[in-house]
Write an enzyme that holds these catalytic residues in place. Structure first.
Site, PDB file in Angstrom:
ATOM      1  N   ARG A   1       2.150 -14.898 -17.191  1.00 23.43           N
ATOM      2  CA  ARG A   1       2.260 -13.938 -16.748  1.00 23.43           C
ATOM      3  C   ARG A   1       3.425 -13.605 -16.020  1.00 23.43           C
ATOM      4  NH1 ARG A   1      -1.819 -15.201 -17.729  1.00 23.43           N
ATOM      5  NH2 ARG A   1      -3.466 -15.901 -16.874  1.00 23.43           N
TER       6      ARG A   1
ATOM      7  N   SER B   1      -5.848 -13.182  -8.246  1.00 23.47           N
ATOM      8  CA  SER B   1      -5.098 -14.367  -7.297  1.00 23.47           C
ATOM      9  C   SER B   1      -3.669 -14.302  -7.200  1.00 23.47           C
ATOM     10  CB  SER B   1      -5.071 -15.067  -8.922  1.00 23.47           C
ATOM     11  OG  SER B   1      -6.312 -15.599  -9.469  1.00 23.47           O
TER      12      SER B   1
ATOM     13  N   GLU C   1       1.671 -15.182  -7.732  1.00 28.57           N
ATOM     14  CA  GLU C   1       1.108 -13.777  -8.595  1.00 28.57           C
ATOM     15  C   GLU C   1       1.082 -12.805  -8.052  1.00 28.57           C
ATOM     16  OE1 GLU C   1      -2.773 -13.537 -11.703  1.00 28.57           O
ATOM     17  OE2 GLU C   1      -1.846 -15.818 -11.238  1.00 28.57           O
TER      18      GLU C   1
END
Length: 306
Positions: free
Chosen positions: A175, A225, A295
């Site tokens: 990520r 998320s 995130e």
């Protein structure tokens, strides 16, 4: 920035220009105060023109796509927000070599390529957001991510230079990419996909899309998320296990469907979401000794790039 600075430039050369634009209109959470300026270029040339103005006027700036994976402060963002919308969203597929501009919706890209029998983008069938944001975050799911299919990306750097950067120089990890530290903008991406059995590829993409629809709370505004998974653990399971599923602060709620999602159930403020984030983070730390890392990108009033 002053009237004199404004009048020295022809804003029509930048694309669509909006002043004091509420960012709740441009984020999937439907949260966010105003940007001093929001510019939506319709071409690479207009983007370059806008960047020249930003540099000359020494304005803080940042880029957004569809506004997923983003929490904007209630006070908004100082300076300029460059939005890569549907006007900067061309795509060409040359036998599996796909060149696509940053504003192209990721789900649409995955659907079209899978339907045409090109494998590799099935994982993105249910991921909200645009191609530029997906490269920036190295978006992924189901064991794959953008780093597996991207060969190079056209990057606009803060000094106004633009360059195709190969995959191996993108600094991809879970990520993340080098763009997060270099403050670069992905203007376009080049992907390499392999043609395969159309029905199999398309079904896999559809299955991933359906799985997300059934397990994630897209009926309410949300941003995807909230926390990165502290592998091998999963953030949603940790939050659910300590009893925070469904917990409400103001107009925000930790989803009753998936505890790693925070949903806007009624005029939520960024402060409501931040309070839930801190509640989940501190509770998981107390229970498991695990530090949850967000995130979603949290943007404060003065945290625009410069």
């Amino acid at each position: 920035m002053g009237q004199e600075a404004e009048s020295a430039w022809d804003f029509e050369d930048f694309g669509k220009v909006m002043k004091d634009e509420p960012l709740e209109k441009h984020t999937t959470w439907k949260i966010g105060g105003p940007a001093d300026w929001l510019i939506e270029p319709t071409s690479v040339e207009e983007l370059t023109n806008a960047m020249k103005w930003i540099q000359e006027e020494h304005l803080p700036w940042r880029a957004i796509g569809r506004g997923s994976n983003l929490l904007v402060d209630d006070e908004g963002i100082e300076g300029v927000v460059l939005k890569f919308g549907t006007k900067l969203a061309n795509m060409e597929n040359d036998n599996g070599t796909v060149t696509v501009e940053a504003g192209y919706p990721l789900v649409r890209l995955a659907t079209i390529l899978s339907r045409d029998g090109y494998g590799g983008m099935e994982f993105a069938g249910g991921i909200p957001g645009s191609v530029g944001g997906a490269v920036f975050m190295n978006a992924g799911a189901h064991g794959s991510d953008m780093s597996k299919v991207l060969t190079e990306a056209l990057i606009l750097f803060p000094d106004g230079t633009m360059e195709w950067i190969p995959n191996e120089e993108m600094g991809f990890a879970y990520r993340t990419s080098r763009l997060q530290s270099d403050k670069g903008i992905c203007v376009a991406a080049r992907l390499k996909l392999e043609q395969g059995e159309r029905d199999v590829i398309f079904k896999e993409m559809q299955d991933y899309k359906e799985y997300r629809r059934e397990t994630q709370p897209w009926a309410h505004p949300c941003a995807g998320s909230v926390f990165r998974n502290p592998l091998p653990d999963h953030a949603g399971e940790l939050i659910e296990n300590i009893g925070l599923k469904g917990h409400v602060i103001g107009g925000a709620q930790i989803s009753e469907l998936h505890a790693n999602f925070i949903v806007n159930i009624g005029n939520a403020k960024a402060s409501d979401v931040l309070a839930l984030i801190e509640k989940a983070r501190s509770s998981v730390k107390d229970a498991y000794g695990i530090d949850l890392e967000t995130e979603v990108e949290i943007v404060k009033r003065r945290s625009a790039d410069s």
